[in-house]
Design a protein around this motif. Structure first.
Motif, PDB file in Angstrom:
ATOM      1  N   VAL A  92       0.859  -1.185   0.000  1.00 52.71           N
ATOM      2  CA  VAL A  92       0.000   0.000   0.000  1.00 52.71           C
ATOM      3  C   VAL A  92       0.893   1.231   0.000  1.00 52.71           C
ATOM      4  N   GLY A  93       0.470   2.219  -0.746  1.00 49.44           N
ATOM      5  CA  GLY A  93       1.198   3.482  -0.782  1.00 49.44           C
ATOM      6  C   GLY A  93       0.221   4.635  -0.686  1.00 49.44           C
ATOM      7  N   SER A  94       0.677   5.720  -0.131  1.00 54.71           N
ATOM      8  CA  SER A  94      -0.159   6.904  -0.002  1.00 54.71           C
ATOM      9  C   SER A  94      -0.409   7.522  -1.366  1.00 54.71           C
ATOM     10  N   ARG A  95      -1.645   7.892  -1.620  1.00 57.50           N
ATOM     11  CA  ARG A  95      -1.986   8.582  -2.862  1.00 57.50           C
ATOM     12  C   ARG A  95      -1.460  10.019  -2.819  1.00 57.50           C
ATOM     13  N   ARG A  96      -1.180  10.524  -1.610  1.00 55.60           N
ATOM     14  CA  ARG A  96      -0.685  11.894  -1.464  1.00 55.60           C
ATOM     15  C   ARG A  96       0.812  11.992  -1.719  1.00 55.60           C
ATOM     16  N   ARG A  97       1.519  10.880  -1.639  1.00 56.63           N
ATOM     17  CA  ARG A  97       2.980  10.843  -1.815  1.00 56.63           C
ATOM     18  C   ARG A  97       3.335   9.746  -2.811  1.00 56.63           C
ATOM     19  N   PRO A  98       3.168   9.992  -4.107  1.00 58.90           N
ATOM     20  CA  PRO A  98       3.429   8.957  -5.110  1.00 58.90           C
ATOM     21  C   PRO A  98       4.865   8.447  -5.065  1.00 58.90           C
ATOM     22  N   GLY A  99       5.031   7.206  -5.480  1.00 59.60           N
ATOM     23  CA  GLY A  99       6.363   6.620  -5.593  1.00 59.60           C
ATOM     24  C   GLY A  99       6.685   5.579  -4.549  1.00 59.60           C
ATOM     25  N   ALA A 100       5.935   5.536  -3.460  1.00 60.79           N
ATOM     26  CA  ALA A 100       6.237   4.581  -2.391  1.00 60.79           C
ATOM     27  C   ALA A 100       6.076   3.142  -2.867  1.00 60.79           C
ATOM     28  N   GLY A 101       5.022   2.869  -3.630  1.00 59.89           N
ATOM     29  CA  GLY A 101       4.791   1.502  -4.099  1.00 59.89           C
ATOM     30  C   GLY A 101       5.939   0.999  -4.959  1.00 59.89           C
ATOM     31  N   ARG A 102       6.378   1.815  -5.883  1.00 60.27           N
ATOM     32  CA  ARG A 102       7.495   1.415  -6.759  1.00 60.27           C
ATOM     33  C   ARG A 102       8.774   1.183  -5.948  1.00 60.27           C
ATOM     34  N   LEU A 103       9.038   2.076  -5.013  1.00 60.61           N
ATOM     35  CA  LEU A 103      10.221   1.918  -4.165  1.00 60.61           C
ATOM     36  C   LEU A 103      10.137   0.620  -3.361  1.00 60.61           C
ATOM     37  N   LEU A 104       8.967   0.318  -2.823  1.00 62.29           N
ATOM     38  CA  LEU A 104       8.808  -0.897  -2.031  1.00 62.29           C
ATOM     39  C   LEU A 104       8.919  -2.156  -2.883  1.00 62.29           C
ATOM     40  N   LEU A 105       8.446  -2.110  -4.116  1.00 59.04           N
ATOM     41  CA  LEU A 105       8.617  -3.267  -5.003  1.00 59.04           C
ATOM     42  C   LEU A 105      10.088  -3.470  -5.352  1.00 59.04           C
ATOM     43  N   GLU A 106      10.835  -2.383  -5.542  1.00 54.37           N
ATOM     44  CA  GLU A 106      12.286  -2.503  -5.738  1.00 54.37           C
ATOM     45  C   GLU A 106      12.928  -3.127  -4.498  1.00 54.37           C
TER      46      GLU A 106
END
Length: 164
Positions: A92-106
């Motif tokens: 899960v990633g915040s919609r207010r702070r994009p990029g967390a999901g991609r970073l976590l998948l890396e």
């Protein structure tokens, strides 16, 4: 943005992210993925989240929790893996702070390499026009198997092989 190990003290912040995601999905007419009620109001879902803290990874930006990744065993509806794997059980990633999901998948890929795994797998909701499946594909995952939960919830397993 950094990724750090998570734990029980992160449950409240992760619940907040999940509740935010439900609101966002509902606002776009996509309640089929997680329903329309906040995670934090469902004791079963809170219990599931608490079980994730054994292998929880949290993305932070300026001290704020903006994403979370849980790694665990593949669910019974996923086909058995051929060889060692890292299975993403929650993202899960915040919609207010994009990029967390991609970073976590890396980060999941790096964890898989560190753990000498052959692949990273994840499953997700395949309804809603396939938007979530497309997200994982855009992050290098390939769809492998489909499944249905409780008779009407369509799902997709995806993977990233790490070895040839």
């Amino acid at each position: 943005m950094i990724v750090r190990p998570g734990g029980p003290s992160d449950v409240g912040a992760v619940l907040g992210l999940l509740d935010e995601a439900v609101r966002w999905l509902v606002s776009r007419g996509r309640a089929g993925q997680w329903g329309s009620r906040p995670f934090s109001t469902n004791p079963k879902r809170v219990g599931e989240l608490e079980s994730w803290t054994d292998d929880l990874h949290v993305a932070e930006l300026g001290g704020e929790t903006v994403g979370a990744l849980a790694i665990g065993p593949a669910p019974e509806y996923a086909p058995p893996a051929v060889g060692p794997e890292v299975y993403v059980t929650a993202l899960v990633g915040s919609r207010r702070r994009p990029g967390a999901g991609r970073l976590l998948l890396e980060h999941a890929r790096a964890e898989a390499v560190r753990r000498n795994a052959d692949r990273v797998r994840v499953d997700c909701y395949a309804g809603g026009g396939g938007a979530l499946v497309a997200y994982y594909v855009s992050n290098g995952f390939t769809p492998t198997a489909t499944f249905t939960v409780e008779g009407d919830w369509p799902g997709q397993v995806l993977e990233v092989p790490l070895r040839g």
